[in-house]
Write a protein that holds these residues in place. Structure first.
Motif, mmCIF file in Angstrom:
data_model
loop_
_atom_site.group_PDB
_atom_site.id
_atom_site.type_symbol
_atom_site.label_atom_id
_atom_site.label_comp_id
_atom_site.label_asym_id
_atom_site.label_seq_id
_atom_site.Cartn_x
_atom_site.Cartn_y
_atom_site.Cartn_z
ATOM 1 N N ARG A 135 115.547 53.794 78.998
ATOM 2 C CA ARG A 135 115.054 54.896 79.438
ATOM 3 C C ARG A 135 113.632 54.992 79.341
ATOM 4 N NH1 ARG A 135 115.499 61.136 77.272
ATOM 5 N NH2 ARG A 135 114.446 60.016 75.457
ATOM 6 N N GLN A 136 112.744 55.200 80.557
ATOM 7 C CA GLN A 136 111.251 55.186 80.325
ATOM 8 C C GLN A 136 110.820 56.412 81.478
ATOM 9 O OE1 GLN A 136 110.654 51.184 82.232
ATOM 10 N NE2 GLN A 136 109.846 50.601 80.390
ATOM 11 N N ALA A 137 109.897 57.289 80.805
ATOM 12 C CA ALA A 137 109.631 58.574 81.404
ATOM 13 C C ALA A 137 108.351 58.124 82.189
ATOM 14 C CB ALA A 137 109.259 59.527 80.343
ATOM 15 N N PHE A 138 108.244 58.855 83.332
ATOM 16 C CA PHE A 138 107.070 58.668 83.954
ATOM 17 C C PHE A 138 106.159 60.184 84.493
ATOM 18 C CE2 PHE A 138 110.878 57.858 86.964
ATOM 19 C CZ PHE A 138 110.287 58.450 88.011
ATOM 20 N N GLN A 139 106.959 61.200 84.165
ATOM 21 C CA GLN A 139 106.185 62.474 83.940
ATOM 22 C C GLN A 139 106.801 63.276 83.364
ATOM 23 O OE1 GLN A 139 105.389 65.284 87.766
ATOM 24 N NE2 GLN A 139 103.958 63.536 87.958
ATOM 25 N N ASN A 140 106.044 64.290 82.727
ATOM 26 C CA ASN A 140 106.566 65.294 81.872
ATOM 27 C C ASN A 140 105.682 66.613 82.023
ATOM 28 O OD1 ASN A 140 106.085 66.805 78.817
ATOM 29 N ND2 ASN A 140 107.979 65.721 78.750
ATOM 30 N N HIS A 141 106.421 67.661 81.709
ATOM 31 C CA HIS A 141 105.647 69.130 81.915
ATOM 32 C C HIS A 141 106.326 70.037 80.917
ATOM 33 C CE1 HIS A 141 103.251 72.030 83.888
ATOM 34 N NE2 HIS A 141 104.329 72.961 83.531
ATOM 35 N N ASN A 142 105.469 70.796 80.099
ATOM 36 C CA ASN A 142 105.889 71.424 79.254
ATOM 37 C C ASN A 142 106.320 73.038 79.775
ATOM 38 O OD1 ASN A 142 105.517 69.713 76.926
ATOM 39 N ND2 ASN A 142 103.400 70.640 76.667
ATOM 40 N N VAL A 143 107.539 73.548 79.483
ATOM 41 C CA VAL A 143 108.087 74.830 79.977
ATOM 42 C C VAL A 143 108.875 75.319 79.031
ATOM 43 C CG1 VAL A 143 107.971 74.037 82.313
ATOM 44 C CG2 VAL A 143 109.961 73.658 80.958
ATOM 45 N N LYS A 144 108.835 76.557 78.873
ATOM 46 C CA LYS A 144 109.971 77.280 77.841
ATOM 47 C C LYS A 144 111.426 77.092 78.385
ATOM 48 C CE LYS A 144 111.626 79.699 74.360
ATOM 49 N NZ LYS A 144 111.466 78.806 72.879
ATOM 50 N N VAL A 145 112.324 76.509 77.510
ATOM 51 C CA VAL A 145 113.539 76.092 77.864
ATOM 52 C C VAL A 145 114.438 76.898 76.644
ATOM 53 C CG1 VAL A 145 115.585 74.810 78.352
ATOM 54 C CG2 VAL A 145 113.211 74.127 78.905
ATOM 55 N N ALA A 146 114.843 78.319 76.986
ATOM 56 C CA ALA A 146 115.559 79.216 75.801
ATOM 57 C C ALA A 146 116.908 78.519 75.614
ATOM 58 C CB ALA A 146 115.487 80.512 76.006
#
Length: 205
Positions: A135-146
């Motif tokens: 598994r390889q990430a190619f984009q990430n974004h911080n969000v609140k996940v309750a």
């Protein structure tokens, strides 16, 4: 086989399939899905449970095996497409190491597919390709996940472009050309994540 081909062709022409698990038996796996494991550890245990009055029957991955590189996958059998519009509602129920829920597309086998997921312990959404089990990430974004709250995750795949929205807001817009052919779609969790899923929506683009 003929039924599956006709179904896939109909969805690819723009029809939308919605799966709410209301006709599935509580305490058993849902109809129309096959189950697989990427990585190590125990295979997932996917069963239908009763949730609140609004959601009724939901699908839950219930096995809390804490193996870190463990990704249970529930694959929908009767759909295959390259360009897709997928969405699902999910809720993080438990998990000390992870509380990750995702959707899979262009699935070839348990070791080759795309995945986008949100994680309630990390408070982010990420998009990956899985190539030969890696598994390889190619984009990430911080969000609140309750945790213990229902959220909506949506993926729109067109060619090599993938747009991900979380609770109605665009969080990822990425390009990748690893998998160019049609494949199946499905649901995904990680490690000890106990996650609920409902209102799966599938359409070819």
């Amino acid at each position: 086989m003929a039924v599956a081909v006709v179904a896939a062709a109909a969805f690819a022409a723009g029809q939308r399939l919605k799966i709410d698990f209301e006709n599935d038996e509580v305490g058993k796996p849902p109809k129309g899905f096959s189950f697989a494991l990427t990585g190590e550890g125990k295979p997932g245990v996917w069963i239908v449970r009763k949730d609140d009055q609004t959601h009724g029957n939901v699908l839950v991955q219930t096995d809390p095996d804490r193996t870190d590189y463990r990704f249970p996958v529930a694959v929908y059998d009767d759909f295959s497409a390259k360009d897709v519009d997928l969405s699902v509602q999910f809720k993080a129920i438990a998990g000390k190491g992870d509380q990750g829920a995702g959707i899979v597309w262009r699935y070839r086998d348990p070791n080759n597919y795309y995945i986008t997921r949100c994680n309630a312990l990390e408070d982010n959404c990420t998009i990956y390709h899985v190539i030969n089990g890696r598994r390889q990430a190619f984009q990430n974004h911080n969000v609140k996940v309750a945790s213990n709250v229902w959220h909506t995750l949506r993926l729109e795949a067109t060619g090599d472009r993938f747009v991900v929205t979380y609770d109605g807001n665009k969080v990822l817009d990425a390009k990748d050309a690893t998998f160019k052919d049609a494949g199946k779609v499905g649901l995904w969790t990680k490690a000890d994540s106990v996650m609920a899923f409902d209102d799966v929506s599938i359409a070819g683009r």
